[in-house]
Write an enzyme that holds these catalytic residues in place. Structure first.
Site, PDB file in Angstrom:
ATOM      1  N   ILE A 137      -4.359  -7.823  30.564  1.00 48.99           N
ATOM      2  CA  ILE A 137      -5.705  -8.389  30.522  1.00 48.99           C
ATOM      3  C   ILE A 137      -6.674  -7.224  30.662  1.00 48.99           C
ATOM      4  O   ILE A 137      -6.333  -6.186  31.209  1.00 48.99           O
ATOM      5  CB  ILE A 137      -5.939  -9.474  31.606  1.00 48.99           C
ATOM      6  CG1 ILE A 137      -5.629  -8.935  33.008  1.00 48.99           C
ATOM      7  CG2 ILE A 137      -5.120 -10.710  31.330  1.00 48.99           C
ATOM      8  CD1 ILE A 137      -5.886  -9.959  34.117  1.00 48.99           C
ATOM      9  N   ASP A 138      -7.865  -7.390  30.136  1.00 44.51           N
ATOM     10  CA  ASP A 138      -8.822  -6.291  30.080  1.00 44.51           C
ATOM     11  C   ASP A 138      -9.217  -5.818  31.479  1.00 44.51           C
ATOM     12  O   ASP A 138      -9.128  -6.560  32.461  1.00 44.51           O
ATOM     13  CB  ASP A 138     -10.072  -6.710  29.314  1.00 44.51           C
ATOM     14  CG  ASP A 138      -9.783  -7.069  27.867  1.00 44.51           C
ATOM     15  OD1 ASP A 138      -8.801  -6.530  27.317  1.00 44.51           O
ATOM     16  OD2 ASP A 138     -10.536  -7.885  27.304  1.00 44.51           O
ATOM     17  N   LYS A 139      -9.693  -4.590  31.541  1.00 47.62           N
ATOM     18  CA  LYS A 139     -10.123  -3.988  32.805  1.00 47.62           C
ATOM     19  C   LYS A 139     -11.075  -4.896  33.571  1.00 47.62           C
ATOM     20  O   LYS A 139     -10.900  -5.134  34.762  1.00 47.62           O
ATOM     21  CB  LYS A 139     -10.793  -2.638  32.530  1.00 47.62           C
ATOM     22  CG  LYS A 139     -11.436  -1.999  33.748  1.00 47.62           C
ATOM     23  CD  LYS A 139     -12.300  -0.802  33.372  1.00 47.62           C
ATOM     24  CE  LYS A 139     -13.077  -0.291  34.584  1.00 47.62           C
ATOM     25  NZ  LYS A 139     -14.055   0.753  34.207  1.00 47.62           N
ATOM     26  N   THR A 141     -11.638  -8.093  33.169  1.00 46.77           N
ATOM     27  CA  THR A 141     -11.197  -9.479  33.278  1.00 46.77           C
ATOM     28  C   THR A 141     -10.324  -9.576  34.518  1.00 46.77           C
ATOM     29  O   THR A 141      -9.425  -8.758  34.714  1.00 46.77           O
ATOM     30  CB  THR A 141     -10.388  -9.904  32.042  1.00 46.77           C
ATOM     31  OG1 THR A 141     -11.225  -9.829  30.882  1.00 46.77           O
ATOM     32  CG2 THR A 141      -9.880 -11.331  32.189  1.00 46.77           C
ATOM     33  N   ARG A 238     -12.944 -12.951  23.974  1.00 45.58           N
ATOM     34  CA  ARG A 238     -14.255 -12.313  23.838  1.00 45.58           C
ATOM     35  C   ARG A 238     -14.697 -12.273  22.378  1.00 45.58           C
ATOM     36  O   ARG A 238     -15.866 -12.558  22.051  1.00 45.58           O
ATOM     37  CB  ARG A 238     -14.206 -10.910  24.425  1.00 45.58           C
ATOM     38  CG  ARG A 238     -13.852 -10.887  25.909  1.00 45.58           C
ATOM     39  CD  ARG A 238     -13.405  -9.509  26.393  1.00 45.58           C
ATOM     40  NE  ARG A 238     -14.508  -8.547  26.343  1.00 45.58           N
ATOM     41  CZ  ARG A 238     -14.348  -7.258  26.555  1.00 45.58           C
ATOM     42  NH1 ARG A 238     -13.136  -6.748  26.799  1.00 45.58           N
ATOM     43  NH2 ARG A 238     -15.406  -6.446  26.507  1.00 45.58           N
TER      44      ARG A 238
END
Length: 304
Positions: A137-139, A141, A238
């Site tokens: 998962i993104d930084k 998030t 996103r």
């Protein structure tokens, strides 16, 4: 250095070379094969080609996979919010701001650094940089991520992701008022030609992507939604929410350039994660409460 050689069959002709290579080994991504082609590690009939080259029957493809740069990843005593752990898997509630694995510019302070301190038995399928990492998962998030402790568990969890049998629910705050209760976004995602650090909906060099969403609460100019991933492309939620005109609040890459709400990064939280246990076959579902900054954001939107 690993070396491979194949001869194109009649059934494979007219396929793009970068896509064809991913069929030889499912662990090779399209991005990875394109990098090999660009760096001349792939030859067709001893000639250099581009990623969009369409193969012909009888073409001889040669691939030499370069040795990976060996990087030492250090274990770091970083606190972890462990939701579940046994001898096969760990489920962690990742905080906003933490990078999942080391990469240029982020060789310390990552989830992998913390995991290596916490336990010594992570799967080795992804090598030294991403031990145990099944998905990301993104930084910016927050939320749940599953990690494999051994190769058997890793392979099982990856297969579940490919078969689309895992459960992944996200909570998000988006710009705009969504007028309907439910929706499905089915739009392929690939690298943005104008900005190689971003993803976009495109038909070229893309992969199928499907996101289902449900409206949870509506405010004057924002909507609180739940998104369910059917696929797991980079930045999928996103990109998809921006595509339909409702970008995530606080998103520095895909949202409005002017900051509109007081939150550091996109208002996106991986709230529910479900999978079949790789050893016991038991169905497991985990939930992580919203982080404090998203709770405060929702309170502000309800009372302003």
């Amino acid at each position: 250095m690993e070396r491979y050689e194949w001869t194109v069959t009649n059934e494979q002709q007219s396929e793009r070379i970068d896509k064809l290579l991913t069929n030889f080994d499912e662990s090779w991504s399209r991005t990875q094969t394109q990098a090999w082609i660009k760096d001349n590690h792939v030859l067709v009939n001893n000639e250099k080609v581009k990623s969009n080259y369409k193969v012909n029957e009888g073409d001889v493809i040669r691939l030499e996979i370069p040795e990976l740069e060996q990087l030492e990843v250090e274990a770091e005593n970083i606190p972890l919010d462990i939701v579940y752990e046994d001898s096969d898997v760990i489920v962690v509630n990742k905080p906003r701001g933490m990078v999942v694995h080391p990469a240029p510019g982020h060789y310390s302070g990552t989830l992998v650094n913390a995991l290596m301190y916490h336990c010594k038995d992570l799967s080795g399928i992804n090598g030294v940089i991403r031990p145990g990492i099944v998905h990301r998962i993104d930084k910016d998030t927050s939320g749940l991520i599953m990690v494999a402790k051994n190769d058997q568990a890793h392979e099982s969890l990856v297969e579940q992701l490919k078969a689309k049998t895992t459960k992944r629910l996200y909570k998000a705050v988006v710009h705009g008022v969504i007028p309907h209760q439910h929706g499905t976004i089915e739009a392929p995602i690939g690298r943005d030609k104008k900005d190689r650090q971003s993803m976009t909906v495109t038909e070229e060099n893309s992969r199928d992507a499907v996101t289902h969403f449900t409206v949870l609460e509506v405010f004057d100019t924002f909507t609180y939604v739940q998104c369910e991933l059917e696929t797991g492309r980079t930045h999928q939620i996103r990109v998809h929410m921006k595509y339909i005109g409702y970008p995530l609040a606080g998103d520095p890459k895909y949202g409005p350039k002017k900051k509109t709400l007081d939150i550091d990064g996109q208002a996106l939280h991986a709230a529910v994660l479900g999978f079949i246990h790789p050893r016991t076959g038991e169905e497991m579902v985990f939930e992580a409460p919203l982080p404090a900054d998203m709770e405060e954001l929702l309170h502000y939107l309800r009372t302003r």
